[in-house]
Design a protein around this motif. Structure first.
Motif, mmCIF file in Angstrom:
data_model
loop_
_atom_site.group_PDB
_atom_site.id
_atom_site.type_symbol
_atom_site.label_atom_id
_atom_site.label_comp_id
_atom_site.label_asym_id
_atom_site.label_seq_id
_atom_site.Cartn_x
_atom_site.Cartn_y
_atom_site.Cartn_z
ATOM 1 N N HIS A 35 -22.168 -39.690 9.025
ATOM 2 C CA HIS A 35 -21.165 -39.250 9.942
ATOM 3 C C HIS A 35 -20.013 -38.805 8.993
ATOM 4 O O HIS A 35 -19.363 -37.869 9.409
ATOM 5 C CB HIS A 35 -20.753 -40.222 10.727
ATOM 6 C CG HIS A 35 -19.824 -40.011 11.743
ATOM 7 N ND1 HIS A 35 -19.962 -39.255 13.028
ATOM 8 C CD2 HIS A 35 -18.471 -40.500 11.606
ATOM 9 C CE1 HIS A 35 -18.611 -39.160 13.439
ATOM 10 N NE2 HIS A 35 -17.668 -40.152 12.737
ATOM 11 N N PRO A 37 -30.258 -35.873 16.671
ATOM 12 C CA PRO A 37 -28.906 -35.861 17.356
ATOM 13 C C PRO A 37 -27.950 -35.375 16.400
ATOM 14 O O PRO A 37 -27.967 -35.964 15.299
ATOM 15 C CB PRO A 37 -28.858 -37.282 17.942
ATOM 16 C CG PRO A 37 -29.779 -38.208 17.023
ATOM 17 C CD PRO A 37 -30.803 -37.393 16.698
ATOM 18 N N PRO A 38 -26.858 -34.663 16.766
ATOM 19 C CA PRO A 38 -25.932 -34.266 16.042
ATOM 20 C C PRO A 38 -25.203 -35.401 15.335
ATOM 21 O O PRO A 38 -24.849 -36.600 16.199
ATOM 22 C CB PRO A 38 -24.903 -33.482 16.413
ATOM 23 C CG PRO A 38 -25.833 -32.963 17.746
ATOM 24 C CD PRO A 38 -26.729 -33.942 18.123
ATOM 25 N N LEU A 44 -18.964 -26.998 14.697
ATOM 26 C CA LEU A 44 -20.135 -28.064 15.074
ATOM 27 C C LEU A 44 -21.664 -27.241 14.793
ATOM 28 O O LEU A 44 -22.158 -27.827 14.282
ATOM 29 C CB LEU A 44 -20.254 -28.318 16.460
ATOM 30 C CG LEU A 44 -18.810 -29.195 16.902
ATOM 31 C CD1 LEU A 44 -18.801 -29.203 18.415
ATOM 32 C CD2 LEU A 44 -18.961 -30.603 16.287
ATOM 33 N N ASP A 45 -21.631 -25.845 15.101
ATOM 34 C CA ASP A 45 -23.005 -25.290 14.757
ATOM 35 C C ASP A 45 -23.153 -25.391 13.071
ATOM 36 O O ASP A 45 -24.202 -25.527 12.528
ATOM 37 C CB ASP A 45 -22.620 -23.972 15.115
ATOM 38 C CG ASP A 45 -23.118 -23.687 16.568
ATOM 39 O OD1 ASP A 45 -23.628 -24.886 17.344
ATOM 40 O OD2 ASP A 45 -23.089 -22.798 17.153
ATOM 41 N N TYR A 61 -23.983 -28.978 11.873
ATOM 42 C CA TYR A 61 -25.563 -29.174 12.404
ATOM 43 C C TYR A 61 -26.426 -28.548 11.587
ATOM 44 O O TYR A 61 -27.610 -29.208 11.311
ATOM 45 C CB TYR A 61 -25.734 -28.835 14.004
ATOM 46 C CG TYR A 61 -26.682 -29.490 14.352
ATOM 47 C CD1 TYR A 61 -27.114 -30.900 14.479
ATOM 48 C CD2 TYR A 61 -27.763 -28.679 15.126
ATOM 49 C CE1 TYR A 61 -28.133 -31.422 14.994
ATOM 50 C CE2 TYR A 61 -29.131 -29.231 15.654
ATOM 51 C CZ TYR A 61 -29.165 -30.500 15.379
ATOM 52 O OH TYR A 61 -30.333 -31.231 16.012
ATOM 53 N N THR A 64 -19.783 -34.923 17.219
ATOM 54 C CA THR A 64 -19.767 -34.047 18.501
ATOM 55 C C THR A 64 -18.359 -33.553 18.432
ATOM 56 O O THR A 64 -17.354 -34.044 17.832
ATOM 57 C CB THR A 64 -19.880 -34.974 19.796
ATOM 58 O OG1 THR A 64 -18.957 -35.778 20.004
ATOM 59 C CG2 THR A 64 -21.381 -35.467 19.539
ATOM 60 N N GLY A 65 -17.926 -32.649 19.922
ATOM 61 C CA GLY A 65 -16.503 -32.022 19.913
ATOM 62 C C GLY A 65 -15.580 -33.451 20.085
ATOM 63 O O GLY A 65 -14.436 -33.466 19.846
ATOM 64 N N ASP A 66 -16.208 -34.653 20.548
ATOM 65 C CA ASP A 66 -15.215 -35.731 20.898
ATOM 66 C C ASP A 66 -14.703 -36.170 19.624
ATOM 67 O O ASP A 66 -13.656 -36.775 19.370
ATOM 68 C CB ASP A 66 -16.028 -36.733 21.790
ATOM 69 C CG ASP A 66 -16.406 -36.518 22.994
ATOM 70 O OD1 ASP A 66 -15.538 -35.471 23.523
ATOM 71 O OD2 ASP A 66 -17.281 -37.242 23.857
ATOM 72 N N ASP A 67 -15.610 -36.406 18.586
ATOM 73 C CA ASP A 67 -15.094 -36.834 17.157
ATOM 74 C C ASP A 67 -14.083 -35.910 16.815
ATOM 75 O O ASP A 67 -12.941 -36.312 16.226
ATOM 76 C CB ASP A 67 -16.450 -36.823 16.116
ATOM 77 C CG ASP A 67 -17.384 -37.601 16.673
ATOM 78 O OD1 ASP A 67 -17.115 -38.959 17.006
ATOM 79 O OD2 ASP A 67 -18.644 -37.288 16.625
ATOM 80 N N LYS A 89 -17.006 -25.061 18.476
ATOM 81 C CA LYS A 89 -18.524 -24.478 18.750
ATOM 82 C C LYS A 89 -19.216 -24.108 17.319
ATOM 83 O O LYS A 89 -19.917 -24.357 16.460
ATOM 84 C CB LYS A 89 -19.031 -23.581 19.691
ATOM 85 C CG LYS A 89 -20.335 -23.344 19.780
ATOM 86 C CD LYS A 89 -20.658 -22.225 20.735
ATOM 87 C CE LYS A 89 -22.415 -22.043 20.880
ATOM 88 N NZ LYS A 89 -22.920 -21.856 19.727
#
Length: 466
Positions: free
Chosen positions: A450, A412-413, A435-436, A439, A416-419, A432
Motif C-alpha cells: 500500500h 483487490p487494488p 488508479l489505473d 493497478y 482506491t479513490g478514497d485513499d 481514474k
C-alpha cells in the motif's frame, strides 16, 4: 399442437380459473410441465365422453424417432367450450384458435380442437379458423413429420397406433423435411416456418426436400415481415447447440441469413461463407455455445466474406466495429441489453490482445478479469484455427493467458479513490488515470504494498500538476 404451432396463439388468459402461477409452471423449453400419464388421462376422458382424441404433432414425431417427447399435446373434435365444461381446471390460451390448457394432477395439457385455417394476412397468424376433422387438421399443418396423430388406446405396436394422412412416416424414415401440400402456400401462410424447417433439419440431421427448399428460397425475403423477437427466439435454439454448423450452412444456402443480418450494412458481393474459413463454424464445434458468442462469430463472417476485400481482420475487434455490429443486431433481432453487452465484450475484449505489439502482463490480467473473457478466448481460438491472424502470435497469447489464469490475476487494488482523497488530492478525471496506472503496476508486480502504491500515485499527481 404440433411443435411448430405453440407460438401462434395469444398469451395465456391471466384472468382464467387457472391463474398466472399455473400459466408459468416450468416445463421443457419454457412450456408448462406436461407428463404423458396426465395427458393420457385427459385424452381418455375425452374418448369416454364420445369424442375423437389423439396425441398430435411433435410428441408423435419424437416417439417414432426414438426420442422422449418434451410435451404431450392432444387434438380432439371436442370444441373449446365443451373441453372447458368437461374439466374443472382450464385456461383459454387460444380459445379462438381452438386451444385450451387443461390442468390435471400438476400437468398442463394443451388440448386443441381439429381445425382448418383461413388466410394468413400478416404472414404469421390465421385470420380465423373453423373446426373440422382430424384429416383436414393434419393437412393444414406445416411439415409432414408434424402432421401425425397417435391413438394410444388402440391395441398393437407404436406404428399401428399412428394415424398418418400426410405421408409423415415415410418422410421420417427417409430423414426428410417436407412441407404438407404446396410448400409455397405453407411458407406464404407463415413465414417463420422457413426458419423452423432449418431448425428441424439441423436438430435431426435431416435433409430439406427439394420443392420445400426451393419454396424457402423464393420466400426468404419475406422473413423480414416476422417480428425480430420471434426470429431471435428461433436463432437461440438453432445457433447454440453442436448442430449449429449445419444450420448455419442452410441459412446461407436458402437465402435466409441475408435477411437476418440485413442491418449490418455490408456491401453485398458474390462471396459465400466457406466452412473452412468460417469463424462461426470453428467455434467449439463439439459443444454448445452462448447465443451472444454465436452472433459475434456470425457477424465476423459477414464482414469477412461480404465486406471490403483485404480488410485487416484485427479491425473486427475494435470497439467502433463492435458497436456497429451490436446496433445492427439489435435492429434485426431486438436482443436484450445483456446479450448486446456480451457480444460487444466478446469482440472488443480481443482488441488489446491482437494488436501489432505483444500485450503487457497487466493487459492480459485485466482481460482475464472481464466477464466475457471466456467467450473472447473461444473466439480467439476459432480465429486461430482458420488462420485468420498470425497463428504463432495467437498461440503465444493463448499460452500466456493459460499461465496467468493460474495466478491471482484480479487482486483487490492496493489503493482506491478514497485513499487519494484522504491524502488531500482533489477528485477529478485524473483519479481514474492514476488508479489505473497504479493497478497496472500492481498487476505486473512492480509494486506490492500500500505505501508503495500511494507513493507512485502521489508522484504521478505531482508530476501532472507541475
Amino acid at each position: 399442437m404440433a411443435e411448430d404451432e405453440t407460438d401462434q396463439f395469444p398469451p395465456p388468459d391471466r384472468d382464467s380459473a387457472v391463474g398466472p402461477q399455473a400459466a408459468s409452471a416450468p416445463g421443457s423449453g419454457g412450456k408448462p410441465l406436461c407428463r404423458r400419464v396426465d395427458a393420457l388421462a385427459v385424452l381418455t376422458r375425452l374418448r369416454d365422453a364420445g369424442h375423437s382424441a389423439f396425441f398430435a404433432g411433435g410428441c408423435v414425431r419424437d416417439l417414432l424417432l426414438g426420442h422422449e417427447p418434451k410435451d404431450w399435446d392432444v387434438a380432439t373434435d371436442a370444441q373449446p367450450n365443451r373441453v372447458r365444461g368437461m374439466f374443472p381446471n382450464t385456461q383459454a390460451v387460444g380459445a379462438a384458435f381452438g386451444v385450451i390448457l387443461v390442468r390435471h394432477h400438476g400437468s398442463s395439457v394443451e388440448v386443441a380442437t381439429f381445425r382448418a385455417d383461413a388466410q394468413y394476412a400478416d404472414g404469421r397468424h390465421p385470420d380465423s379458423v373453423r373446426f373440422t376433422t382430424a384429416e383436414e387438421d393434419a393437412k393444414r399443418r406445416d411439415f409432414t413429420m408434424n402432421g401425425l396423430f397417435l391413438d394410444p388406446l388402440r391395441s398393437g405396436s407404436l406404428d399401428e397406433q399412428v394415424i398418418d394422412y400426410v405421408g409423415g412416416r415415410a418422410d421420417l424414415r427417409a430423414g426428410r423435411i417436407r412441407a404438407i401440400g404446396d410448400p409455397a402456400a405453407r411458407f406464404g401462410e407463415d413465414h417463420l416456418r422457413m426458419l423452423r424447417a432449418v431448425r428441424f433439419a439441423g436438430r435431426f440431421g435431416f435433409e430439406i426436400e427439394t420443392a420445400t427448399a426451393a419454396a424457402i428460397r423464393r420466400h426468404s425475403a419475406h422473413l423480414v415481415r416476422i417480428s425480430p423477437e420471434r426470429i431471435a427466439d428461433e436463432l437461440r435454439i438453432m445457433l447454440t447447440p453442436p448442430t449449429r454448423a449445419a444450420v448455419y450452412r442452410l441459412l446461407e444456402e436458402l437465402g435466409l441469413r441475408q435477411s437476418i443480418f440485413r442491418f449490418l450494412e455490408i456491401p453485398r458481393g458474390p462471396g459465400r461463407i466457406e466452412s473452412s474459413r468460417s469463424v462461426f463454424a470453428a467455434l467449439a464445434s463439439d459443444a454448445a455455445i452462448p447465443f451472444s458468442l454465436a452472433i459475434a462469430g456470425a457477424s465476423i463472417d459477414e464482414y469477412l466474406w461480404h465486406g471490403p476485400p483485404n480488410a485487416d481482420p484485427r479491425r473486427f475487434f475494435e470497439r467502433p466495429v463492435g458497436q456497429k455490429i451490436v446496433r445492427a443486431v439489435r435492429q434485426s433481432l431486438k436482443i436484450s441489453n445483456d446479450e448486446s453487452g456480451d457480444i460487444l465484450g466478446a469482440l472488443e475484449g480481443l482488441d488489446p490482445l491482437v494488436g501489432a505489439d505483444a500485450p503487457r502482463v497487466a493487459t492480459m490480467k485485466r482481460f482475464l478479469a472481464r466477464p466475457t473473457a471466456d467467450m473472447s478466448r473461444r473466439l480467439l481460438k476459432a480465429v486461430q484455427s482458420i488462420g485468420l491472424l498470425d497463428t504463432r502470435e495467437i498461440r503465444s497469447v493463448q499460452e500466456r493467458l493459460s499461465a496467468l489464469e493460474k495466478t491471482q490475476f484480479a487482486p483487490p487494488p492496493l489503493i482506491t479513490g478514497d485513499d487519494l482523497a484522504k491524502a488531500g488530492l482533489t477528485p477529478g478525471p485524473q483519479f481514474k488515470r492514476i488508479l489505473d496506472a497504479v493497478y497496472d503496476a500492481q498487476l505486473e508486480d512492480r509494486i506490492v504494498t500500500h505505501p508503495a502504491a500511494m507513493e507512485m500515485a502521489l508522484s504521478m499527481f505531482q508530476s501532472k500538476a507541475s
